[in-house]
Design an enzyme around this catalytic site. Sequence first.
Site, mmCIF file in Angstrom:
data_model
loop_
_atom_site.group_PDB
_atom_site.id
_atom_site.type_symbol
_atom_site.label_atom_id
_atom_site.label_comp_id
_atom_site.label_asym_id
_atom_site.label_seq_id
_atom_site.Cartn_x
_atom_site.Cartn_y
_atom_site.Cartn_z
ATOM 1 N N ASP A 1 0.877 -1.166 0.000
ATOM 2 C CA ASP A 1 0.000 0.000 0.000
ATOM 3 C C ASP A 1 0.912 1.212 0.000
ATOM 4 O O ASP A 1 1.827 1.325 0.814
ATOM 5 C CB ASP A 1 -0.964 0.036 1.184
ATOM 6 C CG ASP A 1 -2.156 0.928 0.837
ATOM 7 O OD1 ASP A 1 -2.940 0.547 -0.051
ATOM 8 O OD2 ASP A 1 -2.279 2.034 1.401
ATOM 9 N N LYS B 1 14.679 2.794 -11.252
ATOM 10 C CA LYS B 1 13.645 3.235 -10.297
ATOM 11 C C LYS B 1 13.702 2.374 -9.036
ATOM 12 O O LYS B 1 13.658 2.886 -7.919
ATOM 13 C CB LYS B 1 12.251 3.165 -10.940
ATOM 14 C CG LYS B 1 11.159 3.667 -9.996
ATOM 15 C CD LYS B 1 9.772 3.662 -10.583
ATOM 16 C CE LYS B 1 8.742 3.936 -9.480
ATOM 17 N NZ LYS B 1 7.359 3.775 -9.910
ATOM 18 N N HIS C 1 10.735 4.380 -3.164
ATOM 19 C CA HIS C 1 10.075 3.965 -1.921
ATOM 20 C C HIS C 1 9.837 2.452 -1.925
ATOM 21 O O HIS C 1 10.191 1.746 -1.004
ATOM 22 C CB HIS C 1 8.754 4.726 -1.769
ATOM 23 C CG HIS C 1 7.915 4.724 -3.013
ATOM 24 N ND1 HIS C 1 8.403 5.075 -4.239
ATOM 25 C CD2 HIS C 1 6.611 4.375 -3.231
ATOM 26 C CE1 HIS C 1 7.467 4.966 -5.154
ATOM 27 N NE2 HIS C 1 6.361 4.543 -4.568
HETATM 28 P P1 IMP Z 1 -2.788 1.704 -3.530
HETATM 29 O O1 IMP Z 1 -1.510 1.307 -2.832
HETATM 30 O O2 IMP Z 1 -3.394 0.593 -4.301
HETATM 31 O O3 IMP Z 1 -3.732 2.417 -2.623
HETATM 32 O O4 IMP Z 1 -2.407 2.733 -4.683
HETATM 33 C C1 IMP Z 1 -1.338 3.597 -4.546
HETATM 34 C C2 IMP Z 1 -1.416 4.704 -5.582
HETATM 35 O O5 IMP Z 1 -0.356 5.608 -5.291
HETATM 36 C C3 IMP Z 1 -1.179 4.229 -7.005
HETATM 37 O O6 IMP Z 1 -2.347 3.918 -7.698
HETATM 38 C C4 IMP Z 1 -0.477 5.416 -7.622
HETATM 39 O O7 IMP Z 1 -1.441 6.359 -8.030
HETATM 40 C C5 IMP Z 1 0.310 5.982 -6.451
HETATM 41 N N1 IMP Z 1 1.657 5.393 -6.427
HETATM 42 C C6 IMP Z 1 2.162 4.495 -5.542
HETATM 43 N N2 IMP Z 1 3.413 4.160 -5.854
HETATM 44 C C7 IMP Z 1 3.706 4.857 -6.975
HETATM 45 C C8 IMP Z 1 4.873 4.906 -7.788
HETATM 46 O O8 IMP Z 1 5.879 4.226 -7.584
HETATM 47 N N3 IMP Z 1 4.800 5.759 -8.823
HETATM 48 C C9 IMP Z 1 3.723 6.532 -9.107
HETATM 49 N N4 IMP Z 1 2.603 6.477 -8.408
HETATM 50 C C10 IMP Z 1 2.597 5.650 -7.331
#
Ligand code: IMP
Length: 193
Positions: free
Chosen positions: A70, A174, A179
């Site tokens: 997440d 990357k 992160h």
């Molecule tokens: P979740 O973890 O499914 O809630 O989604 C995390 C959201 O954060 C993703 O859909 C992206 O929009 C954004 N995100 C997380 N990590 C990255 C990354 O490495 N690059 C760009 N966007 C990210």
Amino acid sequence: MDVIVVATANKGKLEEIRQYLAGTFTTFLSLTDFDESVEVIEDRPTYYENAWKKARKVGNRFGMATLADDSGLEVEALHRSPGIRSARYGSNDRERVDRLLAELAGVPFEARAARFKAYLVYYLPRLGQTFMFYGELRGYIGLERRRDGGFGYDPVFMLPGSGRALSELSLEEKNLISHRGRALARFKKFLSA
Ligand code: IMP
């Protein structure tokens, strides 16, 4: 054969995780590899709890070692938004980036500090054990979109001192600094300990 289920349907995340852990697991499954769909509502107040919820639900459903991610983007000038709502900031990557740029209109580059956070939760259903790994990446939100690449907010996330956006890096580059890459490095170290 070491199989791991990556509890995501997000191709960008899956590719990064697969690249990083290629020598560690032989088979990577994701939510799109199962006929049965598992819906996890990300309604918890923190990244960690959402990752924990995803890992537990998917791991218990399929009875296999599961890794959930997440993650999100926090922009200081927006009081750390979009944060845990990063995925819901728009209905696709283009909309999310457009909204971010619109909300930062008029904010000078030096006031556009941001950071990505990633929480990985590794769950072993047979042992009932859960482990968490964290990583973050600091940078700035650019004034405009750069070359397409990566996923999510990568085309507007500028790396300090390099003049490059995350989208301009290869997957390997990357993963060395991101992160998610940092959290994966901790996970890999844990697995080899
Ligand atoms: P979740 O973890 O499914 O809630 O989604 C995390 C959201 O954060 C993703 O859909 C992206 O929009 C954004 N995100 C997380 N990590 C990255 C990354 O490495 N690059 C760009 N966007 C990210």
